[in-house]
Design an enzyme around this catalytic site. Structure first.
Site, PDB file in Angstrom:
ATOM      1  CD  GLU A 282      12.915   4.650   8.156  1.00  0.00           C
ATOM      2  OE1 GLU A 282      12.909   5.633   8.941  1.00  0.00           O
ATOM      3  OE2 GLU A 282      12.775   4.750   6.937  1.00  0.00           O
TER       4      GLU A 282
ATOM      5  CD  GLU B 196      10.653  13.081  11.214  1.00  0.00           C
ATOM      6  OE1 GLU B 196      11.570  12.498  10.616  1.00  0.00           O
ATOM      7  OE2 GLU B 196       9.567  12.549  11.506  1.00  0.00           O
TER       8      GLU B 196
ATOM      9  CE  LYS C  64      -1.715   2.856   2.811  1.00  0.00           C
ATOM     10  NZ  LYS C  64      -1.785   4.088   1.956  1.00  0.00           N
TER      11      LYS C  64
ATOM     12  CB  CYS D  98      12.989   9.584   8.212  1.00  0.00           C
ATOM     13  SG  CYS D  98      13.749   8.251   7.265  1.00  0.00           S
TER      14      CYS D  98
END
Length: 478
Positions: free
Chosen positions: A251, A385, A176, A285
């Site tokens: 992750e 982040e 997906k 990331c």
């Protein structure tokens, strides 16, 4: 299946080697973030569509698990060649749906997946699926059907990193892709089918996370979920999967530190650090979004960082002079601008950039490359982040303070350490609670394990460690 070269409408899901009409007519628009125009649409897959794909994967599981490593390597090699033949098309597609400069799309977004496919082809020639330990033989067996949920920021690389490893281990996959960048997943399904991958070994269902993603995570015939995305969603997936004792690999986010110790080559460390922070418009990331600099060179580092950041020209992704494209979506632009404003409000010094829209780019989700100085380690911009072209520079007085700052967030995905010699940098890096550290600008290694500590996730991707995530081990005693 329909694909118009100007408007790329996809009207099917891929299951069991066939393009199948989805159960609903609902679609998801794909927007070019540089033009803000709709460039295509994909099905908003339902739980029924996911079930169709999972059943196809389950039907293919035993036969694929029974193939030899040499056969699986041959299939991956064929996929690699088929993808390489469409590399230019893939780069243009990624540039259109992500907004990445075409040069970056070519040399990173497409080139890296080709390298990863090569790495698994080569690894299958030597990987120890069977080994003897004393009077036991240990067999690495496929975990089963894998649900792979991939992010929008590296839409082809993350597909390949998960799918290639799972296929190498003998597992069929239901993929997906992210809602913002789903079109490249269709191209990958096409090249896989054209390369002769058996029906049901790769299946693709587009859709929204709360519907298609949840259905995939909760499906009783999915044995493992491999997810890349936000820490918040990763926690939800982990909680859901744990109830069924389902394997997960996560992750997640990062707030990586680039630590420049006394004696390091300051000019190189700052230049490379700024480049890392701005890579993919900061939508990475593992980006080094915190630069830690000793008091004695702090002012010089700020000047160098500002000068480097100002060289990252914003513009049309198809323009050869563009180094920084737009962010992927309006919501992402709003989020990043909000963080910049919060940095100013909390007392950080804005050195260059800012939240104002660039005058020369009235259209597109652009954010100017931004550098903050005088950032305290407890400020929001040093802890959370941001996922945009924003760099925070923090100062330290000694090595122990640098280590405390580097380890002082909830994340632990990546980082860099610079010192006068590799031994000094490596010794510092071993004390960092993070998954991957570049020593004095060390090059990325696609065979090395990639993954995080703490809230940056569970498990590893790439190379032999990435393959092992998709295996379960049986010991036979003689």
């Amino acid at each position: 299946m329909v694909m118009n070269r100007d408007v790329m409408n996809r009207d099917a899901v891929f299951a069991g080697g066939e393009w199948i009409t989805p159960s609903s007519t609902e679609t998801i628009d794909v927007i070019n973030p540089a033009t803000e125009r709709v460039i295509g649409a994909v099905p908003a897959g339902s739980a029924k569509d996911v079930d169709t794909a999972v059943n196809a994967a389950r039907d293919a599981a035993d036969a694929w698990a029974a193939t030899t490593p040499a056969v699986r390597a041959a299939h991956l090699a064929a996929i690699r060649e088929a993808l390489a033949a469409r590399a230019d098309e893939a780069a243009h597609l990624i540039s259109a749906e992500l907004g990445a400069p075409l040069s970056l799309a070519n040399r990173l977004h497409v080139a890296l997946p080709l390298t990863v496919l090569d790495s698994y082809v080569n690894l299958l020639g030597s990987y120890p699926f069977h080994e003897e330990i004393g009077n036991s033989v240990i067999h690495g067996l496929p975990v089963g059907v894998v649900g792979a949920i991939t992010p929008w920021n590296y839409p082809l690389h993350q597909v390949v990193a998960k799918v290639a490893a799972a296929l190498a281990a003998g597992c069929p996959v239901v993929l997906k892709p992210a809602e913002d960048t789903p079109l490249i997943a269709y191209l990958f399904a096409e090249v896989s089918a054209a390369a002769g991958l058996p029906a049901g070994v790769l299946n693709v269902v587009t859709g929204r996370g709360p519907v298609a993603g949840t259905a995939l995570v909760e499906h009783p015939d999915v044995d493992m979920i491999s997810f890349t995305g936000s820490t918040a969603i990763g926690r939800q997936i982990g909680a859901s999967a744990s109830g069924a004792l389902k394997r997960v690999a996560l992750e997640l986010g990062g707030k990586s530190a680039n630590v420049i110790l006394p004696g390091a080559d300051l000019g190189k460390a700052v230049k490379v650090g700024v480049g890392n922070a701005m890579l993919n418009s900061g939508q990475t990331c593992s980006a080094w979004t915190r630069m830690l600099v000793h008091d004695e060179v702090y002012a010089e580092a700020i000047a160098l960082a500002a000068a480097a950041a100002e060289k990252y020209a914003l513009g049309d992704p198809l323009d050869a002079g563009t180094r920084l494209g737009p962010l992927v979506a309006d919501r992402q632009r709003t989020r990043v601008r909000g963080y910049i404003d919060k940095g100013v409000a909390q007392g950080a010094r804005l050195v260059t950039g800012g939240s104002e829209a660039p005058d020369e780019l009235p259209t597109g989700y652009f954010v100017r490359p931004t550098v903050f100085a005088d950032v305290a380690s407890d400020m929001t911009i040093a802890q959370e982040e941001i996922f945009g072209p924003v760099l925070s520079i923090l100062r330290f007085g000694d090595v122990e303070e640098a280590l405390a700052i580097a380890n002082g967030t909830a994340y632990g995905l990546a980082g860099g350490v610079w010192a006068a010699d590799n031994e000094t940098a490596a010794a510092f890096a071993r004390r960092m609670r993070t998954g991957q550290v570049d020593i004095n600008g060390g090059a990325f290694n696609p065979m090395a394990p990639f993954g995080g500590f703490k809230s940056s996730g569970l498990g590893r991707e790439l190379g032999p460690h990435g393959l092992a995530e998709f295996l379960q081990f049986q010991s036979q005693q003689f």
